[in-house]
Motif scaffolding. Structure first.
Motif, PDB file in Angstrom:
ATOM      1  N   ALA A   1      66.163  93.844  23.915  1.00 35.08           N
ATOM      2  CA  ALA A   1      65.111  92.908  24.328  1.00 35.08           C
ATOM      3  C   ALA A   1      65.134  91.653  23.468  1.00 35.08           C
ATOM      4  CB  ALA A   1      63.741  93.580  24.266  1.00 35.08           C
ATOM      5  N   ASN A   2      65.174  91.834  22.130  1.00 30.65           N
ATOM      6  CA  ASN A   2      65.277  90.702  21.210  1.00 30.65           C
ATOM      7  C   ASN A   2      66.716  90.435  20.788  1.00 30.65           C
ATOM      8  OD1 ASN A   2      62.358  89.849  20.471  1.00 30.65           O
ATOM      9  ND2 ASN A   2      62.316  92.078  20.318  1.00 30.65           N
ATOM     10  N   ASP A   3      67.637  91.303  21.207  1.00 27.34           N
ATOM     11  CA  ASP A   3      69.061  91.147  20.900  1.00 27.34           C
ATOM     12  C   ASP A   3      69.278  90.920  19.396  1.00 27.34           C
ATOM     13  OD1 ASP A   3      71.799  90.834  21.163  1.00 27.34           O
ATOM     14  OD2 ASP A   3      71.682  88.748  21.823  1.00 27.34           O
ATOM     15  N   ARG A   4      68.695  91.821  18.597  1.00 27.87           N
ATOM     16  CA  ARG A   4      68.775  91.640  17.154  1.00 27.87           C
ATOM     17  C   ARG A   4      68.467  92.954  16.444  1.00 27.87           C
ATOM     18  NH1 ARG A   4      62.808  88.734  16.127  1.00 27.87           N
ATOM     19  NH2 ARG A   4      61.676  90.701  16.422  1.00 27.87           N
ATOM     20  N   VAL A   5      68.736  92.957  15.141  1.00 28.31           N
ATOM     21  CA  VAL A   5      68.206  93.958  14.217  1.00 28.31           C
ATOM     22  C   VAL A   5      67.212  93.232  13.321  1.00 28.31           C
ATOM     23  CG1 VAL A   5      68.729  95.649  12.427  1.00 28.31           C
ATOM     24  CG2 VAL A   5      70.410  95.191  14.225  1.00 28.31           C
ATOM     25  N   TYR A   6      66.017  93.782  13.177  1.00 22.61           N
ATOM     26  CA  TYR A   6      64.965  93.171  12.362  1.00 22.61           C
ATOM     27  C   TYR A   6      64.556  94.174  11.284  1.00 22.61           C
ATOM     28  CZ  TYR A   6      60.379  90.918  11.378  1.00 22.61           C
ATOM     29  OH  TYR A   6      59.292  90.320  10.794  1.00 22.61           O
ATOM     30  N   LEU A   7      64.866  93.860  10.041  1.00 23.66           N
ATOM     31  CA  LEU A   7      64.427  94.672   8.913  1.00 23.66           C
ATOM     32  C   LEU A   7      62.970  94.328   8.632  1.00 23.66           C
ATOM     33  CD1 LEU A   7      64.910  96.673   6.626  1.00 23.66           C
ATOM     34  CD2 LEU A   7      65.956  94.824   5.307  1.00 23.66           C
ATOM     35  N   LEU A   8      62.070  95.145   9.176  1.00 22.07           N
ATOM     36  CA  LEU A   8      60.635  94.873   9.102  1.00 22.07           C
ATOM     37  C   LEU A   8      60.063  95.145   7.719  1.00 22.07           C
ATOM     38  CD1 LEU A   8      59.625  96.646  12.423  1.00 22.07           C
ATOM     39  CD2 LEU A   8      59.233  94.232  11.974  1.00 22.07           C
ATOM     40  N   LYS A   9      60.511  96.243   7.119  1.00 25.94           N
ATOM     41  CA  LYS A   9      59.925  96.699   5.858  1.00 25.94           C
ATOM     42  C   LYS A   9      61.034  97.247   4.966  1.00 25.94           C
ATOM     43  CE  LYS A   9      56.340  97.885   3.246  1.00 25.94           C
ATOM     44  NZ  LYS A   9      55.426  96.898   2.641  1.00 25.94           N
ATOM     45  N   LEU A  10      61.365  96.509   3.928  1.00 23.02           N
ATOM     46  CA  LEU A  10      62.426  96.904   3.001  1.00 23.02           C
ATOM     47  C   LEU A  10      61.873  97.803   1.910  1.00 23.02           C
ATOM     48  CD1 LEU A  10      65.294  96.572   1.719  1.00 23.02           C
ATOM     49  CD2 LEU A  10      64.349  94.599   0.500  1.00 23.02           C
ATOM     50  N   ASP A  11      62.519  98.942   1.710  1.00 24.43           N
ATOM     51  CA  ASP A  11      62.283  99.757   0.523  1.00 24.43           C
ATOM     52  C   ASP A  11      63.414  99.436  -0.449  1.00 24.43           C
ATOM     53  OD1 ASP A  11      62.401 101.910  -1.408  1.00 24.43           O
ATOM     54  OD2 ASP A  11      61.024 103.010  -0.111  1.00 24.43           O
ATOM     55  N   THR A  12      63.068  98.893  -1.587  1.00 23.33           N
ATOM     56  CA  THR A  12      64.107  98.415  -2.519  1.00 23.33           C
ATOM     57  C   THR A  12      65.007  99.541  -3.013  1.00 23.33           C
ATOM     58  OG1 THR A  12      62.510  98.550  -4.354  1.00 23.33           O
ATOM     59  CG2 THR A  12      62.759  96.417  -3.248  1.00 23.33           C
ATOM     60  N   ASP A  13      64.560 100.792  -2.890  1.00 25.25           N
ATOM     61  CA  ASP A  13      65.429 101.910  -3.270  1.00 25.25           C
ATOM     62  C   ASP A  13      66.641 102.013  -2.350  1.00 25.25           C
ATOM     63  OD1 ASP A  13      63.814 102.589  -5.384  1.00 25.25           O
ATOM     64  OD2 ASP A  13      62.726 104.163  -4.300  1.00 25.25           O
ATOM     65  N   ASP A  14      66.559 101.382  -1.173  1.00 22.49           N
ATOM     66  CA  ASP A  14      67.677 101.428  -0.219  1.00 22.49           C
ATOM     67  C   ASP A  14      68.738 100.365  -0.504  1.00 22.49           C
ATOM     68  OD1 ASP A  14      66.569 103.561   1.206  1.00 22.49           O
ATOM     69  OD2 ASP A  14      65.403 102.219   2.493  1.00 22.49           O
ATOM     70  N   LEU A  15      68.480  99.464  -1.443  1.00 24.29           N
ATOM     71  CA  LEU A  15      69.447  98.426  -1.793  1.00 24.29           C
ATOM     72  C   LEU A  15      70.551  98.992  -2.692  1.00 24.29           C
ATOM     73  CD1 LEU A  15      67.009  95.468  -2.530  1.00 24.29           C
ATOM     74  CD2 LEU A  15      68.682  95.564  -0.684  1.00 24.29           C
ATOM     75  N   PRO A  16      71.768  98.434  -2.597  1.00 30.01           N
ATOM     76  CA  PRO A  16      72.196  97.364  -1.673  1.00 30.01           C
ATOM     77  C   PRO A  16      72.714  97.880  -0.336  1.00 30.01           C
ATOM     78  CG  PRO A  16      73.954  97.816  -3.205  1.00 30.01           C
ATOM     79  CD  PRO A  16      72.824  98.751  -3.586  1.00 30.01           C
ATOM     80  N   GLU A  17      72.784  99.212  -0.170  1.00 32.75           N
ATOM     81  CA  GLU A  17      73.438  99.785   1.010  1.00 32.75           C
ATOM     82  C   GLU A  17      72.774  99.367   2.318  1.00 32.75           C
ATOM     83  OE1 GLU A  17      74.292 102.189  -2.561  1.00 32.75           O
ATOM     84  OE2 GLU A  17      72.415 101.519  -1.598  1.00 32.75           O
ATOM     85  N   ILE A  18      71.458  99.121   2.282  1.00 33.45           N
ATOM     86  CA  ILE A  18      70.740  98.799   3.513  1.00 33.45           C
ATOM     87  C   ILE A  18      71.289  97.546   4.171  1.00 33.45           C
ATOM     88  CG2 ILE A  18      68.970  97.496   2.250  1.00 33.45           C
ATOM     89  CD1 ILE A  18      68.361  99.619   5.406  1.00 33.45           C
ATOM     90  N   VAL A  19      71.820  96.608   3.385  1.00 27.53           N
ATOM     91  CA  VAL A  19      72.337  95.362   3.962  1.00 27.53           C
ATOM     92  C   VAL A  19      73.510  95.666   4.880  1.00 27.53           C
ATOM     93  CG1 VAL A  19      73.133  93.026   3.487  1.00 27.53           C
ATOM     94  CG2 VAL A  19      71.636  94.182   1.846  1.00 27.53           C
TER      95      VAL A  19
END
Length: 279
Positions: A19-37
């Motif tokens: 619908a928005n043709d995207r991925v939107y990281l709404l809420k970052l948990d910093t424990d997921d860095l850097p792999e979340i990127v």
């Protein structure tokens, strides 16, 4: 149109879909860095989306910049009143990086910039009420009447009821026993900020300052909740909504190119922000 899905990647919250043709990281948990990127990138590449979009604290922006994200907008004090929040984007299709009508977007901002803030004591919020679970059906019907499509399923009463239970406060203007205009404050208590969003007015009640009244009432309700920053993501080609926020004393924070699907098309969005004084 089927709304995009909201999922967890690690402990972070992500919306994605066609619908928005995207991925939107709404809420970052910093424990997921850097792999979340890289996980956001892989999700976008897997589904063939044309944009990746992330809302992150300024202190974590370097993780995203290193992977080719650029900050399209900034909100000072968004993260706990201490540092800025960045809206960062990466385009997997460069055609999406170019706004469709940059001339109109510029005219909208020029017009909004010329508007003087309206003193709060001149805004009559009589008739603005906080909506409750029992209003969900009527509220969903209002949104369904106003929007052909929307980035979140606010035309669904069940979604509205769940949002109310979670972190969203809806307000409405009631005339003759029916809701004629509405908006919401989406709270992020951990960041101590709130997004002022979901503004809608029935066609025969427009032009009466309803959005400004709703915004003033919502701002007042944020003070006792320890919210430090209010912001919005407004349609960049809409004179009305950008002027509403300019008149309310909000500052322009940047433009998100071809970011959000509303009314069946992708639209660029302007970010506006304002510090909420302590109560």
């Amino acid at each position: 149109m089927q709304p995009d899905a909201v999922i967890n990647l690690g402990n972070s919250v992500v919306q994605h879909g066609p619908a928005n043709d995207r991925v939107y990281l709404l809420k970052l948990d910093t424990d997921d860095l850097p792999e979340i990127v890289d996980e956001v990138y892989e999700l976008g590449r897997e589904h063939g989306y044309s944009k990746l979009f992330a809302k992150v604290p300024a202190g974590e922006a370097a993780h995203f910049a290193a992977r080719g994200f650029i900050d399209e907008a900034r909100v000072p004090g968004m993260y706990k009143g201490k540092c800025a929040g960045y809206f960062m984007s990466k385009y997997l299709d460069q055609n999406r990086a170019v706004p469709k009508d940059i001339g109109r977007i510029t005219r909208v901002l020029d017009c909004a910039d010329r508007k003087s803030p309206t003193p709060k004591d001149e805004i009559d919020t009589h008739g603005v009420v906080r909506l409750k679970q029992e209003n969900a059906g009527e509220l969903a019907a209002l949104y369904d009447a106003v929007f052909e499509s929307y980035p979140f399923p606010i035309q669904d009463p069940a979604y509205i009821r769940q949002a109310m239970r979670d972190h969203v406060i809806f307000f409405g203007i009631v005339e003759d026993g029916r809701i004629v205009a509405a908006a919401s404050a989406e709270l992020d208590k951990s960041w101590r900020c709130a997004e002022m969003t979901d503004f809608a007015t029935l066609p025969d009640h427009r032009g009466r300052g309803g959005a400004g009244k709703l915004l003033a009432r919502m701002e007042k309700s944020m003070q006792p909740l320890n919210i430090r920053t209010a912001y919005t993501i407004a349609r960049a080609e809409s004179f009305g909504m950008n002027i509403v926020f300019a008149r309310a004393g909000y500052s322009f924070g940047g433009t998100l190119h071809n970011n959000t699907q509303i009314g069946g098309k992708l639209e660029s969005m302007n970010v506006w922000h304002k510090e909420i004084p302590a109560s």
